[in-house]
Write a protein that holds these residues in place. Sequence first.
Motif, short mmCIF file in Angstrom:
data_model
loop_
_atom_site.label_atom_id
_atom_site.label_comp_id
_atom_site.label_asym_id
_atom_site.label_seq_id
_atom_site.Cartn_x
_atom_site.Cartn_y
_atom_site.Cartn_z
N GLY A 1 0.82 -1.21 0.00
CA GLY A 1 0.00 0.00 0.00
C GLY A 1 0.85 1.26 0.00
O GLY A 1 2.07 1.22 -0.10
N GLY A 2 0.17 2.39 0.12
CA GLY A 2 0.85 3.68 0.10
C GLY A 2 1.27 4.09 -1.29
O GLY A 2 0.80 3.55 -2.29
N ALA A 3 2.16 5.06 -1.37
CA ALA A 3 2.64 5.55 -2.66
C ALA A 3 3.49 4.49 -3.36
O ALA A 3 4.13 3.66 -2.72
N VAL A 4 3.48 4.53 -4.69
CA VAL A 4 4.34 3.66 -5.50
C VAL A 4 5.55 4.47 -5.92
O VAL A 4 5.43 5.41 -6.71
N ASP A 5 6.72 4.14 -5.38
CA ASP A 5 7.95 4.84 -5.73
C ASP A 5 8.61 4.13 -6.91
O ASP A 5 8.74 2.89 -6.91
N VAL A 6 9.01 4.92 -7.91
CA VAL A 6 9.55 4.36 -9.15
C VAL A 6 10.77 5.16 -9.59
O VAL A 6 10.78 6.40 -9.50
N ALA A 7 11.79 4.46 -10.06
CA ALA A 7 12.97 5.11 -10.62
C ALA A 7 13.44 4.33 -11.84
O ALA A 7 13.18 3.13 -11.95
N THR A 8 14.12 5.01 -12.73
CA THR A 8 14.77 4.35 -13.86
C THR A 8 16.28 4.54 -13.73
O THR A 8 16.76 5.49 -13.11
N ILE A 9 17.02 3.60 -14.32
CA ILE A 9 18.47 3.73 -14.43
C ILE A 9 18.83 3.45 -15.88
O ILE A 9 18.47 2.40 -16.42
N THR A 10 19.51 4.41 -16.52
CA THR A 10 19.93 4.23 -17.90
C THR A 10 21.43 4.40 -18.01
O THR A 10 22.09 4.92 -17.10
N ARG A 11 21.94 4.00 -19.15
CA ARG A 11 23.38 4.05 -19.39
C ARG A 11 23.90 5.48 -19.38
O ARG A 11 25.03 5.74 -18.93
N THR A 12 23.09 6.42 -19.86
CA THR A 12 23.54 7.81 -19.99
C THR A 12 23.15 8.69 -18.81
O THR A 12 23.93 9.54 -18.37
N ASP A 13 21.93 8.51 -18.28
CA ASP A 13 21.43 9.41 -17.24
C ASP A 13 21.56 8.86 -15.83
O ASP A 13 21.38 9.60 -14.86
N GLY A 14 21.83 7.59 -15.69
CA GLY A 14 21.92 7.02 -14.36
C GLY A 14 20.57 6.96 -13.66
O GLY A 14 19.53 6.82 -14.30
N PHE A 15 20.59 7.08 -12.33
CA PHE A 15 19.40 6.93 -11.50
C PHE A 15 18.54 8.18 -11.60
O PHE A 15 18.99 9.28 -11.33
N THR A 16 17.28 8.00 -12.00
CA THR A 16 16.33 9.11 -12.12
C THR A 16 15.03 8.73 -11.44
O THR A 16 14.40 7.73 -11.80
N GLY A 17 14.61 9.53 -10.47
CA GLY A 17 13.33 9.28 -9.82
C GLY A 17 12.19 9.67 -10.73
O GLY A 17 12.08 10.83 -11.13
N VAL A 18 11.37 8.72 -11.10
CA VAL A 18 10.20 8.99 -11.95
C VAL A 18 9.05 9.51 -11.12
O VAL A 18 8.43 10.52 -11.44
N GLN A 19 8.74 8.80 -10.04
CA GLN A 19 7.79 9.28 -9.04
C GLN A 19 8.26 8.77 -7.69
O GLN A 19 8.30 7.57 -7.44
N VAL A 20 8.65 9.70 -6.85
CA VAL A 20 9.17 9.36 -5.52
C VAL A 20 8.52 10.30 -4.52
O VAL A 20 8.55 11.53 -4.70
N LYS A 21 7.91 9.76 -3.49
CA LYS A 21 7.21 10.59 -2.51
C LYS A 21 8.18 11.54 -1.82
O LYS A 21 9.36 11.23 -1.64
N GLN A 22 7.66 12.69 -1.42
CA GLN A 22 8.45 13.70 -0.76
C GLN A 22 7.89 13.97 0.63
O GLN A 22 6.70 13.76 0.89
#
Length: 287
Positions: A256-277
């Motif tokens: 439950g709660g918020a769904v935290d999501v991140a992507t990691i790519t070869r060029t941009d590295g770790f990027t929070g797509v949707q991360v609770k604040q």
Amino acid sequence: MSLGIVFKGAEGVVLAADSRVTLMTMTTLPGLQGTPQPTLMPSTFDNASKLLSVKSQKFVGAVTFGAGSIGATAPRTAASFMPEFEEELRDGNNGRETRLSVEQFAGKLGVFFLRQWNQSGMPNPAPPNQQMIFYVAGYDERAPYGRVFQLSIPAAPEPIEMFQGGNFGAIWGGQREITDRLLQGFDGRLPEMVQDMLGVEPANRKADLESQLKQRLGLPIPMQFLPLQDCVDLTIFLVRSTIQLQQWIVGLRGVGGAVDVATITRTDGFTGVQVKQIVGEREIGLR
């Protein structure tokens, strides 16, 4: 329990996790004739952080599920340990920020959390459903595709690689029953249940039954061809579906709660797509 998912696609890696922590407390409630009865009651908290990263290693991240904390008298979450883990990484490199491979990062994470586990007096060995499990994913320098590793504290702190080389797909863990049914077409407990009902002796059970079921019942999703956005959409759908369906079931609603999501790519590295604040007072709407 939670639900953690990592999706390795051709364009990048997606990491996702829910935000619920479930605390099981023994209490006493009146029985049918007023006699006090010991009862195990779940309490849920929906703002835990299970999507993990460190600033000095921008091409790797992790999700955790299973045991929600370490320590019996003074419990701490995995997220609360990450600043100390990052300091340990810097100290090991004499204060320099040296890029680690995904496997190196996963190995150091396993060593760190196993030490915290043992120093806190947690049971070792621990029951399978009380392990703290990590999926670690990211990109090695100049590598065309991401890498994904799994490790379990305290039973298996050494990282095990999933989807080696040019293989792609998703792995998930925690309260996985609904995701199992959606993606592979059956609950993961089905093979053993069928064999038990048929009276198949353990020594005669076919090891490939689960594999055969996946081939015949799994959704025909071409994992290797999905663009990164589709990987994100599918991952969110799976976590959100579990959260939604658990609203109507009788049983432990551990996701439950918020769904935290991140992507990691070869060029941009770790990027929070949707991360609770962390926020202040929020308006509460009445239905």
